[in-house]
Enzyme design. Structure first.
Site, mmCIF file in Angstrom:
data_model
loop_
_atom_site.group_PDB
_atom_site.id
_atom_site.type_symbol
_atom_site.label_atom_id
_atom_site.label_comp_id
_atom_site.label_asym_id
_atom_site.label_seq_id
_atom_site.Cartn_x
_atom_site.Cartn_y
_atom_site.Cartn_z
ATOM 1 N N LYS A 208 8.786 5.274 36.813
ATOM 2 C CA LYS A 208 9.572 5.166 38.041
ATOM 3 C C LYS A 208 10.811 4.290 37.791
ATOM 4 O O LYS A 208 11.923 4.668 38.103
ATOM 5 C CB LYS A 208 8.692 4.583 39.146
ATOM 6 C CG LYS A 208 9.407 4.403 40.459
ATOM 7 C CD LYS A 208 8.460 3.905 41.540
ATOM 8 C CE LYS A 208 9.243 3.525 42.778
ATOM 9 N NZ LYS A 208 8.406 2.972 43.836
ATOM 10 N N GLU A 214 5.908 -1.223 28.077
ATOM 11 C CA GLU A 214 5.012 -0.355 27.306
ATOM 12 C C GLU A 214 5.613 1.039 27.157
ATOM 13 O O GLU A 214 5.650 1.616 26.063
ATOM 14 C CB GLU A 214 3.647 -0.226 28.011
ATOM 15 C CG GLU A 214 2.818 -1.489 28.038
ATOM 16 C CD GLU A 214 3.098 -2.351 29.261
ATOM 17 O OE1 GLU A 214 4.204 -2.250 29.833
ATOM 18 O OE2 GLU A 214 2.216 -3.141 29.631
ATOM 19 N N GLY A 269 4.145 3.746 42.776
ATOM 20 C CA GLY A 269 3.657 4.212 41.475
ATOM 21 C C GLY A 269 2.270 4.827 41.558
ATOM 22 O O GLY A 269 2.012 5.909 41.031
ATOM 23 N N ARG A 270 1.347 4.148 42.241
ATOM 24 C CA ARG A 270 -0.040 4.646 42.277
ATOM 25 C C ARG A 270 -0.222 5.789 43.280
ATOM 26 O O ARG A 270 -1.327 6.290 43.435
ATOM 27 C CB ARG A 270 -0.998 3.487 42.563
ATOM 28 C CG ARG A 270 -0.651 2.651 43.773
ATOM 29 C CD ARG A 270 -1.437 1.348 43.797
ATOM 30 N NE ARG A 270 -0.996 0.460 44.873
ATOM 31 C CZ ARG A 270 -0.010 -0.405 44.784
ATOM 32 N NH1 ARG A 270 0.701 -0.489 43.663
ATOM 33 N NH2 ARG A 270 0.307 -1.191 45.798
ATOM 34 N N GLU A 355 -4.965 -2.378 42.989
ATOM 35 C CA GLU A 355 -3.555 -2.779 43.006
ATOM 36 C C GLU A 355 -3.045 -2.773 44.445
ATOM 37 O O GLU A 355 -2.158 -3.543 44.800
ATOM 38 C CB GLU A 355 -2.716 -1.836 42.127
ATOM 39 C CG GLU A 355 -1.377 -2.429 41.733
ATOM 40 C CD GLU A 355 -0.650 -1.648 40.635
ATOM 41 O OE1 GLU A 355 -0.579 -2.137 39.494
ATOM 42 O OE2 GLU A 355 -0.138 -0.558 40.928
ATOM 43 N N HIS A 386 -27.750 5.102 32.717
ATOM 44 C CA HIS A 386 -28.351 4.476 31.538
ATOM 45 C C HIS A 386 -27.578 3.237 31.124
ATOM 46 O O HIS A 386 -27.722 2.771 29.993
ATOM 47 C CB HIS A 386 -28.410 5.493 30.395
ATOM 48 C CG HIS A 386 -29.311 6.644 30.718
ATOM 49 N ND1 HIS A 386 -30.664 6.611 30.477
ATOM 50 C CD2 HIS A 386 -29.053 7.830 31.325
ATOM 51 C CE1 HIS A 386 -31.209 7.748 30.891
ATOM 52 N NE2 HIS A 386 -30.255 8.502 31.420
ATOM 53 N N LYS A 514 3.598 -10.321 33.036
ATOM 54 C CA LYS A 514 4.701 -9.625 32.348
ATOM 55 C C LYS A 514 5.763 -10.630 31.922
ATOM 56 O O LYS A 514 6.273 -10.595 30.812
ATOM 57 C CB LYS A 514 5.372 -8.610 33.286
ATOM 58 C CG LYS A 514 4.596 -7.363 33.596
ATOM 59 C CD LYS A 514 5.502 -6.423 34.410
ATOM 60 C CE LYS A 514 4.731 -5.316 35.087
ATOM 61 N NZ LYS A 514 5.512 -4.535 36.031
#
Ligand code: F6P
Length: 550
Positions: A208, A214, A269-270, A355, A386, A514
């Site tokens: 965005k 990253e 973003g999400r 978030e 399990h 960050k």
């Protein structure tokens, strides 16, 4: 929007009083005294069934929760969301992901006539690109069709597309392999690139902001790889596209402006897989399927906006969470898809929920004194059984669960799917019913155990039960159903954010790390002058430096 203090409202206080009486009532009792419980506490929409009867609620509980929803102005806030008011107060932005799935090509969204045409122009741009790639008309620098698509992005620019591509793999184009690179750890990029040919690979740089460390680092490394493997600068246009709201940064990176797919600051973003960020999904399953995904989400939007609160799936799910987290002491929530294709759903929902609602100041900037967003975790069934289900069954935490499953599998094989479904239904039943000391003793007696063994072992084999869950069942995991499911969770998170009076649409909590990482990166260099850190961080930096030299 008026200032609200939920915990000071009479509705909240009534729920606190009610919780004291509900502590003494078990799910087993509730079912024993009410044959209509499933009918009253279940809802369905276009084949998506929500059974919420296995919750520690009565009609009174629900009524009190609905009163809280009214007291915190949920109906007004819901309208504000859909009409593009600046619900994201700290950034002065709307959160209009619902407009992204509005099928109308024009018309007004909250009085604004420009939004829908812009959305559909980008969808048309996507359609053209998707069609060319899928039909083999988008050629690489050796005139061969694209075979591999690498989406480079992180957070919302990765988790949604990755999760949906995995979920809809049965619909995937047979020639096109999808790859997702998010981590700055080079292992992620290098593993994805291993075996890829630059001449048939298309990179999607999804960001965005187009400033995320990253993504930009991975994108530059991918570009370098492309050039080292025989691609030329002038070939970049055929092999790199970008999805971003930042045209300048995209051009600076060297991507042809014609290959940029835009979106808008009112898409969080999400919440962005419905925008051009979903390009990898559309390439994989085709534009028609992508539009079906949008249609499913739109159907849930309509339901959320119009259905009465008491018959409204996202509202019910949101209120149940509030009930457990604020009145019955739960702090976590498990999402348990019994469907391997949904294996990334828990990770996706972690970002969506944690978030959004991992906040401890309210919309007015005041500290909140009640718990907000829960810890979300999960794994696909039966793997989780399990691993961590032991704690859900017998541990000291109350962990409400969502079980999800398609009744038909895209992968029919013998009795696998029946066994999968049987496990899911049995887990929900076991959590609720438990097993008493008497039942355990009786079973052990039948199996020939001595009274001494029974006395010693029975307490370990008792299940208290009374552990709540929701079950979501649907015929098959198709794009439309998936769209409904994801929008259901988005709106659930919104409902809870409104009740807690927090801003679900910012994420300042990710910034400090960050910022510090930029300084620590400098400090990790061998010749870096000392800079102020606490003793622990300082020692760890020194250790990293020493180990990197050896
Ligand atoms: O660090 C958090 C975050 O801002 C997420 O909200 C977002 O989805 C992700 O980073 C990626 O951001 P972008 O798409 O701008 O690269």
């Amino acid at each position: 929007m008026m200032s609200i203090t939920p915990a000071a409202s009479p509705a909240w206080q009534a729920l606190q009083t009610h919780a004291k009486t509900m502590h003494q009532i078990t799910l087993q009792d509730l079912f024993a005294h009410d044959e209509q419980r499933f009918d009253r506490f279940s809802l369905s929409l276009n084949g998506l069934l929500l059974d919420y009867s296995k919750n520690r609620i009565t009609d009174e509980t629900l009524q009190l929760l609905l009163n809280l929803a009214e007291a915190t102005q949920l109906p007004q806030m819901r309208e504000a969301l859909f009409t593009g008011e600046a619900v994201n107060l700290t950034e002065g932005r709307a959160a209009l992901h619902t407009a992204l799935r509005d099928p109308r090509r024009d018309g007004a969204v909250g009085g604004d006539m420009t939004i829908l045409p812009q959305i559909h122009a980008v969808l048309d741009q996507m359609q053209d690109c998707v069609q060319r790639i899928r039909e083999g008309d988008w050629k690489g620098f050796t005139d061969e069709p694209i075979t591999d698509v690498v989406n480079i992005g992180i957070g919302g620019s990765d988790l949604g597309p990755l999760m949906v591509c995995e979920a809809l793999r049965p619909y995937a184009h047979p020639r096109l392999r999808m790859h997702f690179v998010s981590n700055i750890d080079a292992a992620h990029l290098l593993q994805a690139l291993a075996g890829l040919k630059p001449q048939t690979t298309l990179f999607i740089i999804a960001s965005k902001t187009f400033t995320t460390q990253e993504t930009l680092t991975n994108a530059h490394s991918a570009r370098r790889w492309f050039l080292e493997q025989g691609g030329q600068e002038e070939d970049i246009a055929k092999h790199f596209v970008a999805i971003s709201t930042n045209p300048r940064a995209v051009s600076e990176f060297g991507i042809d402006p014609a290959n940029r797919f835009g979106f808008w600051d009112w898409v969080g973003g999400r919440y962005s897989l419905w925008s051009a960020i979903g390009l990898s999904i559309a390439i994989s399953v085709g534009m028609d399927r992508f539009r079906e995904l949008l249609a499913g989400a739109h159907a849930m939007d309509q339901h959320f906006r119009k259905a009465p609160l008491a018959r409204n799936m996202p509202v019910i799910l949101g209120l149940l969470g509030v009930w457990y987290h604020n009145f019955l002491g739960a702090t976590a929530h498990a999402v348990l898809p019994y469907d391997q294709p949904l294996h990334r759903l828990p990770a996706y929902l972690q970002q969506l929920d944690m978030e959004s609602n991992g906040k401890s100041v309210d919309r007015q900037g005041r500290a909140v004194h009640y718990s907000t967003g829960p810890i979300i975790f999960g794994e696909p069934g039966t793997n989780g059984q399990h691993a961590f289900y032991q704690l859900i069954h017998q541990g000291s935490h109350l962990i409400p669960c969502d079980f999800l499953a398609p009744c038909q599998s895209h992968y029919p094989l013998g009795e696998h799917h029946e066994m999968l479904l049987a496990n899911m239904l049995a887990q929900a039943e076991a959590l609720m019913q438990g097993k008493t000391q008497e039942q355990v003793a009786h079973e052990m007696q039948e199996a020939g155990h001595s009274p001494a063994e029974i006395a010693a072992l029975a307490p370990h084999r008792v299940f208290a039960g009374n552990r709540p869950s929701n079950t979501l069942l649907f015929p098959k995991l198709d794009p439309k159903t998936l769209g409904m499911l994801l929008a259901l969770y988005e709106h659930k998170v919104f409902v809870q954010g409104v009740i807690w009076n927090i801003n679900s649409f910012d994420q300042w909590g990710v910034e400090l790390g960050k910022q510090l990482a930029r300084q620590v990166l400098k400090d990790l260099r061998q010749d870096a002058p000392p800079s102020p850190h606490d003793a622990s961080t300082q020692a760890l930096i020194q250790t990293v430096r020493r180990y990197r030299q050896s």
